[in-house]
Design a protein around this motif. Structure first.
Motif, PDB file in Angstrom:
ATOM      1  N   PHE A  31      49.913  -7.085 -14.216  1.00  0.00           N
ATOM      2  CA  PHE A  31      50.100  -8.187 -12.857  1.00  0.00           C
ATOM      3  C   PHE A  31      50.282  -7.252 -11.808  1.00  0.00           C
ATOM      4  O   PHE A  31      49.812  -7.556 -10.755  1.00  0.00           O
ATOM      5  CB  PHE A  31      51.364  -8.833 -13.508  1.00  0.00           C
ATOM      6  CG  PHE A  31      51.797  -9.821 -12.323  1.00  0.00           C
ATOM      7  CD1 PHE A  31      51.146 -11.006 -12.213  1.00  0.00           C
ATOM      8  CD2 PHE A  31      52.672  -9.555 -11.450  1.00  0.00           C
ATOM      9  CE1 PHE A  31      51.279 -11.675 -11.252  1.00  0.00           C
ATOM     10  CE2 PHE A  31      52.951 -10.442 -10.436  1.00  0.00           C
ATOM     11  CZ  PHE A  31      52.433 -11.667 -10.278  1.00  0.00           C
ATOM     12  N   ASP A  32      50.985  -6.227 -11.726  1.00  0.00           N
ATOM     13  CA  ASP A  32      51.336  -5.513 -10.609  1.00  0.00           C
ATOM     14  C   ASP A  32      50.037  -4.984 -10.082  1.00  0.00           C
ATOM     15  O   ASP A  32      49.746  -5.007  -8.576  1.00  0.00           O
ATOM     16  CB  ASP A  32      52.431  -4.452 -10.599  1.00  0.00           C
ATOM     17  CG  ASP A  32      53.619  -4.886 -10.999  1.00  0.00           C
ATOM     18  OD1 ASP A  32      53.974  -6.097 -10.469  1.00  0.00           O
ATOM     19  OD2 ASP A  32      54.608  -4.004 -11.254  1.00  0.00           O
ATOM     20  N   ASP A  33      49.241  -4.455 -11.000  1.00  0.00           N
ATOM     21  CA  ASP A  33      47.908  -3.761 -10.373  1.00  0.00           C
ATOM     22  C   ASP A  33      47.001  -4.882  -9.672  1.00  0.00           C
ATOM     23  O   ASP A  33      46.592  -4.624  -8.668  1.00  0.00           O
ATOM     24  CB  ASP A  33      47.339  -3.028 -11.723  1.00  0.00           C
ATOM     25  CG  ASP A  33      45.924  -2.318 -11.154  1.00  0.00           C
ATOM     26  OD1 ASP A  33      45.778  -1.725 -10.029  1.00  0.00           O
ATOM     27  OD2 ASP A  33      44.980  -2.526 -12.145  1.00  0.00           O
ATOM     28  N   ALA A  34      46.863  -6.073 -10.430  1.00  0.00           N
ATOM     29  CA  ALA A  34      45.928  -6.871 -10.080  1.00  0.00           C
ATOM     30  C   ALA A  34      46.509  -7.526  -8.606  1.00  0.00           C
ATOM     31  O   ALA A  34      45.683  -7.867  -7.792  1.00  0.00           O
ATOM     32  CB  ALA A  34      46.026  -8.154 -10.959  1.00  0.00           C
ATOM     33  N   MET A  35      47.706  -7.775  -8.644  1.00  0.00           N
ATOM     34  CA  MET A  35      48.368  -8.222  -7.197  1.00  0.00           C
ATOM     35  C   MET A  35      48.108  -7.153  -6.229  1.00  0.00           C
ATOM     36  O   MET A  35      47.823  -7.536  -5.054  1.00  0.00           O
ATOM     37  CB  MET A  35      49.823  -8.561  -7.468  1.00  0.00           C
ATOM     38  CG  MET A  35      50.089  -9.635  -8.119  1.00  0.00           C
ATOM     39  SD  MET A  35      49.440 -11.224  -7.645  1.00  0.00           S
ATOM     40  CE  MET A  35      50.158 -11.537  -6.046  1.00  0.00           C
ATOM     41  N   SER A  36      48.277  -5.935  -6.370  1.00  0.00           N
ATOM     42  CA  SER A  36      48.141  -4.773  -5.266  1.00  0.00           C
ATOM     43  C   SER A  36      46.428  -4.785  -5.016  1.00  0.00           C
ATOM     44  O   SER A  36      46.324  -4.731  -3.975  1.00  0.00           O
ATOM     45  CB  SER A  36      48.439  -3.507  -5.906  1.00  0.00           C
ATOM     46  OG  SER A  36      47.658  -3.081  -6.797  1.00  0.00           O
ATOM     47  N   ARG A  37      45.310  -5.080  -6.031  1.00  0.00           N
ATOM     48  CA  ARG A  37      44.274  -5.400  -5.586  1.00  0.00           C
ATOM     49  C   ARG A  37      43.861  -6.422  -4.540  1.00  0.00           C
ATOM     50  O   ARG A  37      42.967  -6.339  -3.827  1.00  0.00           O
ATOM     51  CB  ARG A  37      43.527  -4.935  -6.873  1.00  0.00           C
ATOM     52  CG  ARG A  37      43.396  -3.803  -7.619  1.00  0.00           C
ATOM     53  CD  ARG A  37      42.514  -3.886  -8.799  1.00  0.00           C
ATOM     54  NE  ARG A  37      42.574  -2.420  -9.633  1.00  0.00           N
ATOM     55  CZ  ARG A  37      41.785  -2.308 -10.352  1.00  0.00           C
ATOM     56  NH1 ARG A  37      40.817  -2.993 -10.915  1.00  0.00           N
ATOM     57  NH2 ARG A  37      41.806  -1.345 -11.067  1.00  0.00           N
ATOM     58  N   VAL A  38      44.649  -7.354  -5.130  1.00  0.00           N
ATOM     59  CA  VAL A  38      44.247  -8.626  -4.430  1.00  0.00           C
ATOM     60  C   VAL A  38      44.733  -8.636  -3.010  1.00  0.00           C
ATOM     61  O   VAL A  38      44.348  -8.853  -1.825  1.00  0.00           O
ATOM     62  CB  VAL A  38      44.884 -10.015  -4.982  1.00  0.00           C
ATOM     63  CG1 VAL A  38      44.812 -11.233  -4.123  1.00  0.00           C
ATOM     64  CG2 VAL A  38      44.189 -10.275  -6.320  1.00  0.00           C
ATOM     65  N   LEU A  39      46.168  -7.879  -2.782  1.00  0.00           N
ATOM     66  CA  LEU A  39      46.594  -7.750  -1.490  1.00  0.00           C
ATOM     67  C   LEU A  39      46.002  -6.870  -0.441  1.00  0.00           C
ATOM     68  O   LEU A  39      46.156  -6.983   0.698  1.00  0.00           O
ATOM     69  CB  LEU A  39      48.120  -7.667  -1.639  1.00  0.00           C
ATOM     70  CG  LEU A  39      49.090  -8.757  -2.239  1.00  0.00           C
ATOM     71  CD1 LEU A  39      50.342  -8.394  -2.432  1.00  0.00           C
ATOM     72  CD2 LEU A  39      48.827  -9.956  -1.301  1.00  0.00           C
ATOM     73  N   ASP A  40      45.599  -5.845  -1.219  1.00  0.00           N
ATOM     74  CA  ASP A  40      44.940  -4.720  -0.436  1.00  0.00           C
ATOM     75  C   ASP A  40      43.392  -4.901  -0.216  1.00  0.00           C
ATOM     76  O   ASP A  40      43.004  -4.172   0.623  1.00  0.00           O
ATOM     77  CB  ASP A  40      45.172  -3.407  -1.304  1.00  0.00           C
ATOM     78  CG  ASP A  40      46.429  -3.026  -1.400  1.00  0.00           C
ATOM     79  OD1 ASP A  40      47.426  -3.243  -0.503  1.00  0.00           O
ATOM     80  OD2 ASP A  40      46.694  -2.265  -2.201  1.00  0.00           O
ATOM     81  N   HIS A  41      42.711  -6.023  -0.770  1.00  0.00           N
ATOM     82  CA  HIS A  41      41.410  -6.240  -0.369  1.00  0.00           C
ATOM     83  C   HIS A  41      41.481  -6.798   0.943  1.00  0.00           C
ATOM     84  O   HIS A  41      42.287  -7.841   1.456  1.00  0.00           O
ATOM     85  CB  HIS A  41      40.996  -7.224  -1.434  1.00  0.00           C
ATOM     86  CG  HIS A  41      39.495  -7.482  -1.371  1.00  0.00           C
ATOM     87  ND1 HIS A  41      38.579  -6.455  -1.950  1.00  0.00           N
ATOM     88  CD2 HIS A  41      38.861  -8.717  -1.177  1.00  0.00           C
ATOM     89  CE1 HIS A  41      37.342  -6.906  -1.768  1.00  0.00           C
ATOM     90  NE2 HIS A  41      37.378  -8.259  -1.232  1.00  0.00           N
ATOM     91  N   PRO A  42      40.419  -6.324   1.654  1.00  0.00           N
ATOM     92  CA  PRO A  42      40.272  -6.751   3.100  1.00  0.00           C
ATOM     93  C   PRO A  42      39.472  -8.047   3.061  1.00  0.00           C
ATOM     94  O   PRO A  42      38.881  -8.782   2.519  1.00  0.00           O
ATOM     95  CB  PRO A  42      39.330  -5.701   3.737  1.00  0.00           C
ATOM     96  CG  PRO A  42      38.569  -4.829   2.740  1.00  0.00           C
ATOM     97  CD  PRO A  42      39.559  -5.110   1.481  1.00  0.00           C
TER      98      PRO A  42
END
Length: 63
Positions: A52-63
């Motif tokens: 979950f943390d990995d998925a959220m960080s990818r979504v939030l870091d995606h431009p």
């Protein structure tokens, strides 16, 4: 025709009465299932949190 109906109703009643009896068995199955869920959740929670943390960080870091 009435005798057939009465026989069908009597048969259904007997079958339903037979299915009611094993309450301790169902309680045991329910408790064992809950115990398995708790044990599996205990071991899986860190991995699920990481996913979950990995998925959220990818979504939030995606431009």
């Amino acid at each position: 025709m009435r005798r057939l109906r009465d026989r069908i109703i009597r048969t259904l009643h007997e079958r339903l009465r037979d299915e009611r009896g094993d309450v301790p068995g169902w309680v045991l199955i329910t408790l064992m299932t809950a115990g398995l869920v708790i044990v599996i959740w205990t071991f899986a929670a860190p991995a699920l949190q990481g996913v979950f943390d990995d998925a959220m960080s990818r979504v939030l870091d995606h431009p």
